[in-house]
Scaffold this motif. Structure first.
Motif, PDB file in Angstrom:
ATOM      1  N   THR A  62     -52.196  -5.944  -9.637  1.00 58.54           N
ATOM      2  CA  THR A  62     -52.221  -5.371  -8.305  1.00 58.54           C
ATOM      3  C   THR A  62     -53.435  -5.850  -7.525  1.00 58.54           C
ATOM      4  O   THR A  62     -54.447  -6.269  -8.092  1.00 58.54           O
ATOM      5  CB  THR A  62     -52.234  -3.839  -8.378  1.00 58.54           C
ATOM      6  OG1 THR A  62     -53.401  -3.424  -9.104  1.00 58.54           O
ATOM      7  CG2 THR A  62     -50.996  -3.321  -9.090  1.00 58.54           C
TER       8      THR A  62
ATOM      9  N   ASP B 241     -48.680  -7.101  -5.473  1.00 58.94           N
ATOM     10  CA  ASP B 241     -48.591  -6.239  -4.308  1.00 58.94           C
ATOM     11  C   ASP B 241     -49.896  -6.342  -3.529  1.00 58.94           C
ATOM     12  O   ASP B 241     -50.913  -6.806  -4.045  1.00 58.94           O
ATOM     13  CB  ASP B 241     -48.332  -4.779  -4.716  1.00 58.94           C
ATOM     14  CG  ASP B 241     -49.549  -4.135  -5.364  1.00 58.94           C
ATOM     15  OD1 ASP B 241     -50.475  -3.732  -4.638  1.00 58.94           O
ATOM     16  OD2 ASP B 241     -49.596  -4.056  -6.615  1.00 58.94           O
TER      17      ASP B 241
ATOM     18  N   THR C  92     -47.796  -2.528  -1.511  1.00 60.86           N
ATOM     19  CA  THR C  92     -46.542  -3.131  -1.059  1.00 60.86           C
ATOM     20  C   THR C  92     -46.360  -4.483  -1.730  1.00 60.86           C
ATOM     21  O   THR C  92     -47.172  -5.385  -1.519  1.00 60.86           O
ATOM     22  CB  THR C  92     -46.528  -3.315   0.470  1.00 60.86           C
ATOM     23  OG1 THR C  92     -46.688  -2.060   1.109  1.00 60.86           O
ATOM     24  CG2 THR C  92     -45.211  -3.942   0.918  1.00 60.86           C
ATOM     25  N   PRO C  93     -45.320  -4.650  -2.569  1.00 57.01           N
ATOM     26  CA  PRO C  93     -45.084  -5.962  -3.181  1.00 57.01           C
ATOM     27  C   PRO C  93     -44.951  -7.029  -2.101  1.00 57.01           C
ATOM     28  O   PRO C  93     -44.300  -6.814  -1.066  1.00 57.01           O
ATOM     29  CB  PRO C  93     -43.770  -5.755  -3.939  1.00 57.01           C
ATOM     30  CG  PRO C  93     -43.704  -4.288  -4.208  1.00 57.01           C
ATOM     31  CD  PRO C  93     -44.338  -3.639  -3.016  1.00 57.01           C
TER      32      PRO C  93
ATOM     33  N   HIS D 133     -43.101  -7.428   1.730  1.00 57.95           N
ATOM     34  CA  HIS D 133     -44.159  -7.171   2.709  1.00 57.95           C
ATOM     35  C   HIS D 133     -43.755  -7.709   4.077  1.00 57.95           C
ATOM     36  O   HIS D 133     -44.087  -8.830   4.460  1.00 57.95           O
ATOM     37  CB  HIS D 133     -45.469  -7.811   2.259  1.00 57.95           C
ATOM     38  CG  HIS D 133     -46.681  -7.067   2.726  1.00 57.95           C
ATOM     39  ND1 HIS D 133     -46.939  -6.813   4.054  1.00 57.95           N
ATOM     40  CD2 HIS D 133     -47.697  -6.483   2.022  1.00 57.95           C
ATOM     41  CE1 HIS D 133     -48.067  -6.142   4.164  1.00 57.95           C
ATOM     42  NE2 HIS D 133     -48.549  -5.925   2.941  1.00 57.95           N
TER      43      HIS D 133
ATOM     44  N   ILE E 241     -39.531  -6.611  -7.671  1.00 60.90           N
ATOM     45  CA  ILE E 241     -39.785  -5.438  -6.824  1.00 60.90           C
ATOM     46  C   ILE E 241     -39.341  -4.174  -7.552  1.00 60.90           C
ATOM     47  O   ILE E 241     -39.946  -3.108  -7.406  1.00 60.90           O
ATOM     48  CB  ILE E 241     -39.051  -5.578  -5.477  1.00 60.90           C
ATOM     49  CG1 ILE E 241     -39.542  -6.820  -4.718  1.00 60.90           C
ATOM     50  CG2 ILE E 241     -39.255  -4.343  -4.609  1.00 60.90           C
ATOM     51  CD1 ILE E 241     -38.751  -7.117  -3.449  1.00 60.90           C
TER      52      ILE E 241
ATOM     53  N   GLN F  76     -41.970  -3.306 -10.079  1.00 60.22           N
ATOM     54  CA  GLN F  76     -43.167  -2.792  -9.417  1.00 60.22           C
ATOM     55  C   GLN F  76     -42.976  -1.365  -8.904  1.00 60.22           C
ATOM     56  O   GLN F  76     -43.927  -0.754  -8.417  1.00 60.22           O
ATOM     57  CB  GLN F  76     -43.567  -3.723  -8.259  1.00 60.22           C
ATOM     58  CG  GLN F  76     -44.083  -5.080  -8.749  1.00 60.22           C
ATOM     59  CD  GLN F  76     -44.229  -6.091  -7.619  1.00 60.22           C
ATOM     60  OE1 GLN F  76     -43.255  -6.462  -6.966  1.00 60.22           O
ATOM     61  NE2 GLN F  76     -45.444  -6.555  -7.382  1.00 60.22           N
TER      62      GLN F  76
END
Length: 728
Positions: free
Chosen positions: A218, A251, A255-256, A260, A288, A291
């Motif tokens: 991350t 991300d 937000t991945p 995004h 996604i 995640q």
């Protein structure tokens, strides 16, 4: 092989029409299913097994292209398609005749391998970077490759992260300038030239900030830092005309990147006007779900297409779900149309509709004297001399003393190619043993370093020992992060024992990342940081060791004192309590160690000495819409020629947001004869001090700017100018 026929039923094949008109004509005939097919990339294509899928238009592109003709699969064992057989199904067997796009990772060379990108960055040579890209494109095109996934312009101050090997250094100006050159090398003035292929700037964005240096992790970063640092080399690549960008695995603040919408669609596509393809990374759309930002592949597809991911790499989410998402109204058809237009635009720009077939009877991409010469110059430029107590260059005369060459890299060509090499061949590498045997003959003893007791006996007998240390290429690159940036186990122990003999000792460090070299620097009389240098590794090393060429590489990343000092880089901004180098031992941030790095960004020695005069400017004021000339005199005070990398930095003492303590803004490569003095000038514009402020818009402030020149980021002399609205 004949080109695709032009017929009245396929007016988009008329090459005299503008590309956008050809896209309009083609899209007007496409069904929604055929459009969705253009957003779907597979890993491998098997011409027979996948014939129906290709003919139905359900495959747009393939990731692992290689081998334009049957039976030409790679020694590396990668399953590759017979490109022309597969292409025939698409061009002659499908309703619309849309050609397939074949991509491949050609990161720092195809058959002729140059240094890893971090080694290319050590050259500070944009022209050389462009030549490397041009050679790689020409060789890859012979194998049917039309698209590659380079340059990687992720900015990082994390040597634990294995992918720094693929980067172009820690500073946005160096990374951006070299990236633009690599893009020009691959794409040329006309990417439709048969010897050119499309480039791809990756990974957008913030990938180099992965927590703890862990790959795929991350990222916590504000948009101000992204814009002032991490987005800048991407903008340089876009301005250079790069045809594609790849979304990052990470991300950004939760937000991945594959979802995004702000960064991909609003910033990249809308604000910057990028009209190329945004391609997912491997299964990036599917990830996604992993995640935790999408419940399933269907939702991931919806998020990714809305965000602006045009081409889904291997997840299959678009192929399975986009058509239904449009039909139910959950995804606007305009979003799919935009993605398809971009994919088709790339194929038209590459000339695939005119020349879909790749076969070139009799063509070869084996290394030639010309391509080897470029790889040799690149390898030499990647050699960074960071210490020399007079032992280098080695005496090349026949009656000089004996030399021991030892270590795991002496005759392992494959290990010297570096990470992300799919088509380079270890047997085509000139090894250090090969090159030094040719030059030193019987004076040279070669030991492979497998048995430390044998190494010690050989070192005791030799007059000078050259130890080849460092990381195997498999220890750097994707998913190769480490917690310890010291040398791999066992190497320091042998180095200590050899150093105890008190004889001249040269340490050559092959690596894909900055390492903790503190003890190496203490033990060895000379230390060369060489990265992984590629096909001409041995000739490059021998020419530098023996003084046939002067070492002229510079460190493109800071080398910290230890892993505990990470992050350490030129990104550092002033804090409320500054640490000065001259009082580091009193006011440092650690109670058990100093703070400043062991080797600063930009460092690189030569076999001579160079003095820098104080910089001067042509005027005390710098108009917002103008420039001043900064001049500095550099003098070769030694007895050997050299190539000096004269570096220009700046500092903005007062700004709306905190700014770096020093930031590279320009440099010049200057060749100096012994005793020669040369005035080096830089045209300094006010916009070189531009930055993004609190409101996320670019600004240039009035007031003092400190310009600094010197040989590296730690040895700089200042001169100030005042930025004003108009010339006064």
């Amino acid at each position: 092989m004949t080109d695709a026929p032009t017929t009245p039923q396929r007016p988009w094949l008329d090459a005299t029409l503008p590309v956008e008109e050809r896209i309009d004509l083609l899209m007007a005939q496409m069904t929604l299913a055929e459009k969705v097919g253009q957003t779907h990339m597979v890993a491998n294509i098997h011409p027979n097994d996948d014939a129906a899928e290709i003919a139905s238009g359900r495959i747009s592109s393939s990731l692992y292209a290689s081998g334009a003709t049957a039976g030409n699969e790679r020694d590396a064992g990668v399953l590759v398609a017979n490109i022309d057989a597969a292409q025939r199904h698409a061009v002659e067997g499908s309703r619309l005749g849309i050609p397939l796009l074949f991509g491949r990772d050609v990161i720092h060379g195809h058959r002729t391998v140059s240094p890893i990108p971090l080694g290319i960055a050590a050259s500070f040579d944009a022209d050389l970077a462009e030549q490397i890209g041009e050679v790689a494109a020409r060789e890859a095109a012979v194998d049917g490759v039309a698209w590659t996934f380079t340059p990687m312009v992720d900015i990082s101050e994390e040597p634990r992260w294995g992918r720094v090997a693929e980067s172009l250094g820690e500073t946005p100006v160096l990374s951006g300038r070299l990236a633009a050159s690599i893009v020009r090398g691959f794409q040329g003035d006309d990417p439709g030239d048969p010897d050119r292929i499309a480039a791809c700037a990756k990974h957008f964005a913030g990938y180099g900030l992965g927590a703890g240096g862990r790959d795929y992790d991350t990222v916590s970063v504000g948009e101000n830092t992204l814009r002032n640092l991490h987005l800048r080399p991407f903008k340089a690549a876009v301005d250079a005309g790069v045809l594609s960008l790849m979304a990052a695995f990470n991300d950004v603040d939760g937000t991945p990147m594959h979802a995004h919408e702000h960064l991909l669609r609003e910033v990249l596509k809308d604000e910057w006007g990028f009209d190329g393809v945004v391609v997912a990374d491997w299964n990036g759309v599917g990830q996604i779900v992993f995640q935790g930002a999408a419940a399933d592949q269907r939702e991931a597809a919806r998020l990714a297409i809305r965000a602006g991911v045009d081409l889904d790499m291997v997840s299959g989410a678009y192929l399975e779900h986009l058509e239904e998402l449009v039909e139910t109204g959950e995804v606007e058809l305009a979003l799919v149309d935009d993605a398809v237009r971009r994919v088709l635009r790339l194929k038209f720009r590459l000339g695939l509709f005119e020349r879909p077939y790749a076969g070139r009877p009799g063509a070869s991409n084996a290394p030639t004297p010309e391509t080897r010469e470029i790889a040799l110059r690149a390898g030499q430029a990647a050699h960074v001399l960071v210490k020399n107590d007079g032992v280098l260059p080695l005496d090349a005369s026949a009656d000089a003393g004996s030399v021991l060459l030892t270590g795991g890299f002496v005759d392992d060509g494959d290990a010297l190619l570096g990470t992300w090499v799919l088509d380079g061949r270890g047997e085509e590498v000139v090894t250090p043993a090969d090159a030094l045997r040719e030059r030193l003959g019987d004076r040279l003893t070669v030991g492979d370093g497998r048995f430390s007791d044998v190494t010690l006996m050989q070192a005791r007998a030799a007059e000078t020992t050259v130890m080849l240390l460092g990381e195997h290429r498999s220890r750097s690159g994707e998913a190769q992060s480490v917690v310890d940036i010291g040398l791999p186990p066992g190497q320091l122990e042998v180095l200590r024992s050899v150093a105890a003999f008190g004889k001249p000792l040269v340490a050559v460090v092959y690596t894909g990342r900055p390492l903790d070299l503190s003890e190496v620097l203490d033990l060895a009389d000379a230390v060369l940081v060489v990265w992984h240098p590629g096909t001409e590794a041995g000739n490059a090393l021998a020419s530098v060791l023996l003084g046939e060429v002067e070492p002229h590489g510079r460190l493109p990343m800071t080398f910290p004192l230890s892993a505990g000092h990470i992050p350490t880089s030129t990104h550092q901004r002033p804090t409320g309590r500054l640490i000065r180098a001259d009082v580091d031992h009193k006011e440092g941030r650690y109670i058990d160690a100093l703070t400043y790095p062991r080797l600063p960004f930009g460092l690189g020695l030569s076999y001579t000495s160079v003095d820098y005069g104080a910089p001067t400017v042509s005027a005390p004021t710098l108009p917002l819409d103008g420039s001043v000339t900064l001049s500095v005199t550099v003098t070769n005070t030694g007895e050997r020629p050299c190539r000096e990398t004269v570096q220009l930095y700046f500092r903005d003492p007062v700004a709306e947001v905190t700014r770096p303590l020093v930031e590279l803004t320009d440099w010049a490569l200057v060749d100096l004869a012994p005793g020669e003095a040369r005035e080096v000038t830089f045209d300094v514009r006010a916009d070189q001090a531009a930055y993004v402020g609190r409101d996320l818009t670019t600004r240039v402030d009035e007031g003092e700017i400190v310009l600094l020149t010197g040989p590296d980021a730690a040895r700089l002399q200042p001169v100030s100018v005042t930025v004003t609205k108009k010339d006064s």
